[in-house]
Motif scaffolding. Sequence first.
Motif, PDB file in Angstrom:
ATOM      1  N   ASP A   4       0.816  -1.208   0.000  1.00 52.53           N
ATOM      2  CA  ASP A   4       0.000   0.000   0.000  1.00 52.53           C
ATOM      3  C   ASP A   4       0.849   1.257   0.000  1.00 52.53           C
ATOM      4  O   ASP A   4       0.627   2.165   0.808  1.00 52.53           O
ATOM      5  N   ALA A  45       6.795  -1.081  -4.560  1.00 53.36           N
ATOM      6  CA  ALA A  45       5.996  -0.336  -5.541  1.00 53.36           C
ATOM      7  C   ALA A  45       6.195  -0.795  -6.987  1.00 53.36           C
ATOM      8  O   ALA A  45       5.311  -0.601  -7.815  1.00 53.36           O
ATOM      9  N   ASN A 234      -1.675   0.909  -6.318  1.00 53.81           N
ATOM     10  CA  ASN A 234      -1.112   0.164  -5.192  1.00 53.81           C
ATOM     11  C   ASN A 234      -1.988  -1.042  -4.872  1.00 53.81           C
ATOM     12  O   ASN A 234      -2.984  -1.312  -5.550  1.00 53.81           O
ATOM     13  N   THR A 268       3.947  -3.318 -12.039  1.00 52.74           N
ATOM     14  CA  THR A 268       2.798  -2.618 -11.451  1.00 52.74           C
ATOM     15  C   THR A 268       1.921  -1.969 -12.522  1.00 52.74           C
ATOM     16  O   THR A 268       2.415  -1.383 -13.485  1.00 52.74           O
TER      17      THR A 268
END
Length: 330
Positions: A4, A45, A234, A268
């Motif tokens: 997160d 991340a 996230n 991501t």
Amino acid sequence: MATDFSSIPIINISALLAKSDDPKMGEDPCVLEVVRQLDKACTEAGFFYVKGHGIPETLLGAVKDITRRFFELPYEEKAQIKMTPATGFRGYQMIGENITKGVPDMHEAIDCYREVTKGMYGDLGKQMEGCNQWPQNPQKFKGLMEEYVSLCTELARKIMRGIALALGGSPDEFEGQRAGDPFWVMRLIGYPGVSTVNGTNVQKNDIGCGPHTDYGLLTLLNQADGINALQVRNKSGDWISAPPVPGSFVCNIGDMLKIYSNGLYESTLHRVINNSPKYRVSVVFFYETNFDTAVEPLDTWKTRANGTKKFERAVYGEHLISKVLTNFVE
Ligand SMILES: N=C(N)NCCCC[C@H](N)C(=O)O
Ligand SMILES: O=C(O)CCC(=O)C(=O)O
Ligand SMILES: [Fe+2]
């Protein structure tokens, strides 16, 4: 394995670059400090900014400026280097032509790929055969972009040496068969500004580029200053801004590095929402594996510690082509 995270870290990599061709780089405390920061950013991340990368800020600006000047030309002139299957998917595509998960993106672009000569990778490479289509106008376009590609290739190779250490391997992990002869992709992108009437957006959509992951190892994004448009998702599903940090690159992990790292590092999801009235340019360099490499998790202590191999082998070239073909369906 995204967390997160609520912001994206900035890493000064100058100590890594200074030692990146020293066989003993893995014993240098300053290098190891950069490696620690890379590992943390890649784990949390899958995105980080790099500073101290050595590419002159004037060149970062020049490639964006010349890209902007090309997009300012009339359509007829841009269409002279139109992207088609016959050009190996290299060249210009107008706004709405690129598609992400079935939805047209509000951007125009020039797609460039490392040259693939006839027969170079047999049937695997057939659809990507061709050389880049560079515009005649603005002048010096080709020379400037080729210089940029060569500096970005070298920079990405050195960052990957740091990432190899971060994954508990030797610095050479991504040389040789894996990425010693790296493929590369470059996208020169322009996102139209949003025009508003009485405060209401008059356009149908503001999705500059829909949510996606990048395909290869490591992306180096050189984005326009002063416009906040890139967002990164996230673990909770919140979209976190990656605003421009002048003089830096935004780096992110691609699908092949996710496999090599056995899922320790995530490719991501990210997207571009341009709500600004200003036209936004970004120059995106994708550093990839060898075109014909079959990618599977590395056998380092760290990837092993993440459990048994979580991914099937994937051939980078096949992955790229499957993406390219779905990027342009009607
Ligand atoms: N070479 C790379 N990574 N390009 C990223 C483009 C992302 C958008 C594309 N339509 C897609 O759906 O992937
Ligand atoms: O323009 C940007 O900020 C990001 C573009 C992007 O994600 C891509 O081309 O893969
Ligand atoms: Fe991307």
